[in-house]
Write an enzyme that holds these catalytic residues in place. Structure first.
Site, PDB file in Angstrom:
ATOM      1  N   THR A  49       0.930   0.811  -2.141  1.00  0.00           N
ATOM      2  CA  THR A  49       2.148   0.569  -2.918  1.00  0.00           C
ATOM      3  C   THR A  49       3.317   1.427  -2.465  1.00  0.00           C
ATOM      4  O   THR A  49       4.478   0.998  -2.541  1.00  0.00           O
ATOM      5  CB  THR A  49       1.868   0.838  -4.415  1.00  0.00           C
ATOM      6  N   THR A  76      -3.806   3.184  -4.197  1.00  0.00           N
ATOM      7  CA  THR A  76      -4.502   3.967  -5.221  1.00  0.00           C
ATOM      8  C   THR A  76      -5.843   3.373  -5.651  1.00  0.00           C
ATOM      9  O   THR A  76      -6.703   4.098  -6.131  1.00  0.00           O
ATOM     10  CB  THR A  76      -3.617   4.116  -6.473  1.00  0.00           C
TER      11      THR A  76
END
Length: 680
Positions: free
Chosen positions: A20, A194
């Site tokens: 991200t 993540t």
């Protein structure tokens, strides 16, 4: 580039796998865009300051701002004209990879991003290299120190960029291999999504064997392309820690906190505090100050070089128990080719006691399947406190202590990939902390109460100081037959009473502890300079005993770390205030190979640099100490970036004078200049 700039500069390789942190908004949500992150960082002065190339010494100061203002406005500047112009706006750094780099890695060339990309060269089987343009942070004060430092870094971007849900075992091995190929850098930052970050950080903690440098994995919940994001803080924090500290572990940095990589798990998909370390305190907490918990940082104590292990067994899996699970399910799950199973049990290691389940586990263990029990609870550990837990242990299921599911899986995969390990050795190693991944079972510490120090405590501290002073006296005399200086607690008490009427005199256990913490670093430096192994051993053992004592106090009273908690890497890495040299530097400079070996085995940081930017290996070679050089190289020492220029100059001088002994010593440090050693 000015020589003094290199001495105050850390070099960090950023490996950008995807995630991200570098995404843009597309028609179907966040999507990765090649080179967007690199170009964004280059445009932000906090991540890349072009004037750092000329104004490095005054960056972040009033003087530096005034020089920059004068220069940018066209007024006369105190900066010399040859440095005001930036001939090397983007100095390059040599980077190696297992895949093509830059333009060569793009499946669909993009004129906008490849026009300035460096040429990629294949230099070996699955080894490519290129000189990548570097970025440099503004020079700033080192947290906890007095010197200023900048961080120069290059970004090795993967193509294609991967969402972390697509990361697999081969990508973990690729990361480990690229860190090994670029081990000349001072530290490493891995940018990663993540979702599976805790799997990658756990895997790397095992794959990077005898790691001596900092590896930090980070990412973001909100990409840098958005006005409100956590990407800036996470990346800046990771760069700062990697560039300023030697924490020889694979770590995860997120939300102003640095965690041990094999202790974290992702707890939230929407909080900025996405990760937690439920059974182990963070290594670093970042606020106005940067507080490092040095007592818990792993110190390497082997004389082995760093290497990347490049295999992991794919035949491992995780099985979560649930009420009503059938024995046939367990048999099917544990069937070939499965070699290892992480069993997520209830509570503290409990499982249903039905005979079909117990028989299924026993049959799998008897066939050689390694089954490791961990808890489904986020916090806590597997134990044999309940009968339902003992039943699993009795049929061969191994307790996994307080390992996270991610850690248990990757540790099992790592151990089963080593052909040199027997099944018994694998089973034995499951319960042993290899990289600090689990809490070793220990006897319950004696209880303590928060009361005033007792007379016994005071006597113990005073007794320790007596021994410290005795070591100083012994080292300060040419003869080893120096009578021990003894100052008894009774004598001190008498002196105290005699001085009561004239002036108050106090000596508490805390004050005695402070005095010891001041004296001991001086003693270990003196011992290193004299090759006094007895005093070195005394210093190390004293620190160990005090760390154990303060560990019990912290557990019972919640007090902060012990007296040596502020020394990076413990007493063996205490720095001389003037030179910034560690005891290892001192021992290497004097050619004391025995002291060098003892310090390394006690956790001395082999890659630590002093104020001048030099490593212990450089000093040992420069002074012509081959034995010390050999010990350091055996432990994985390599010349730092600032060492190499001086080393090459020393080699050229030795060639000119025909000094073959000096050439042979430098050759042991792996100084490579083509054609220089043909006649040696």
């Amino acid at each position: 580039m000015d020589v003094s700039q290199l001495a105050n500069e850390s070099r960090v390789l950023v490996i950008y796998t995807g995630g991200t942190i570098g995404m843009l908004v597309g028609q179907q949500g966040y999507v990765p865009e090649p080179y967007f992150l690199t170009e964004t960082l280059r445009s932000q002065n906090r991540f890349h300051d072009p004037l750092q190339e000329s104004l490095f010494s005054n960056a972040g100061t009033v003087q530096g701002f005034r020089e920059w203002s004068n220069h940018s406005s066209g007024r006369s500047s105190p900066v010399p004209s040859q440095t005001a112009v930036l001939p090397e706006a983007y100095p390059t750094l040599l980077v190696r990879s297992t895949r093509p780099i830059g333009e060569a890695s793009l499946s669909i060339p993009n004129e906008r991003v490849v026009k300035n990309q460096p040429r990629c060269v294949k230099v070996g089987e699955n080894v490519y290299e290129a000189h990548l343009p570097s970025l440099v942070t503004p020079c700033s004060k080192v947290p906890g120190g007095t010197a200023s430092k900048s961080i120069r870094y290059a970004i090795l971007e993967w193509n294609p960029l991967l969402d972390s849900s697509n990361i697999d075992i081969q990508d973990w091995i690729r990361l480990a291999a690229e860190i090994e190929l670029n081990y000349q850098f001072d530290a490493f930052v891995v940018l990663h999504g993540t979702d599976t970050m805790s799997y990658t950080s756990s895997a790397l903690s095992f794959l990077l064997e005898d790691l001596g440098k900092t590896v930090v994995i980070t990412g973001a919940q909100i990409p840098m392309s958005q006005l409100r994001n956590d990407a800036v803080d996470n990346l800046m924090g990771a760069l700062t820690i990697a560039g300023h500290y030697i924490i020889p572990e694979c770590c995860v940095y997120f939300n102003h906190t640095l965690y041990r990589g094999n202790r974290v798990t992702k707890m939230s998909s929407f909080d900025l505090a996405a990760f937690e370390s439920p059974n182990f305190e963070p290594l670093v907490k970042v606020g106005i100050d940067i507080n490092v918990n040095w007592n818990d940082v792993i110190r390497q104590t082997s004389l082995r070089k760093f290497r990347a292990h490049k295999e992991m067994s794919p035949h491992v899996a995780t099985l979560r128990l649930f009420p009503g699970i059938a024995g046939t399910t367990i048999k099917a799950f544990c069937s070939s080719p499965i070699r290892g199973v992480v069993l997520e049990t209830f509570g503290a290691g409990n499982a249903p006691q039905r005979p079909d389940l117990i028989d299924a586990f026993k049959e799998a263990c008897d066939r050689g399947v390694v089954i490791v029990a961990i808890s489904q609870c986020t916090k806590g550990s597997v134990s044999d406190a309940y009968e339902t837990g003992r039943a699993l242990l009795q049929v061969g299921v191994l307790p996994g202590s307080d390992m996270t599911p991610e850690c248990a899986l990757t540790k099992l995969s790592y151990l089963l990939s080593k052909p040199e390990l027997s099944l018994k050795q694998v089973r034995d190693l499951i319960g042993i902390p290899l990289r600090g991944e689990l809490t070793r079972p220990s006897a319950t510490a004696p209880s303590h109460t928060a009361t005033a120090p007792s007379t016994a405590s005071l006597d113990a501290n005073i007794g320790t100081i007596q021994h410290v002073l005795s070591q100083f006296v012994r080292l300060s005399r040419p003869s080893s037959l120096v009578p021990e200086v003894v100052v008894t607690s009774d004598a001190l008490a008498t002196a105290s009473k005699a001085s009561d009427t004239a002036a108050p005199w106090t000596w508490t256990a805390a004050e005695a502890s402070t005095a010891e913490s001041v004296l001991l670093p001086f003693l270990i430096h003196l011992a290193a300079s004299r090759n006094d192994l007895e005093s070195l051993e005394y210093c190390v053992e004293t620190e160990r005993m005090q760390a154990d004592h303060h560990g019990h106090e912290r557990a019972s009273t919640g007090e902060p770390a012990g007296r040596y908690g502020g020394i990076a890497g413990g007493i063996v890495n205490s720095l001389d205030p003037g030179s910034g040299r560690s005891p290892l530097h001192v021992a290497a400079l004097n050619g004391h190979a025995q002291a060098v070996a003892m310090l390394l085995k006690s956790g001395a940081l082999v890659h630590l640099r002093d104020t001048l930017g030099h490593t212990a290996l450089y000093y040992a070679a420069r002074q012509g100490h081959p034995d010390a050089v050999d010990v350091l190289v055996q432990a994985g020492a390599i010349l730092g970036n600032f060492d190499t220029g001086f080393a090459e100059l020393a080699v050229k001088n030795a060639l000119r004078t025909g000094d073959k002994l000096t050439l042979k010593i430098w050759a042991r440090t792996n100084v490579k200049i083509p054609g220089l050693y043909d006649d040696l």
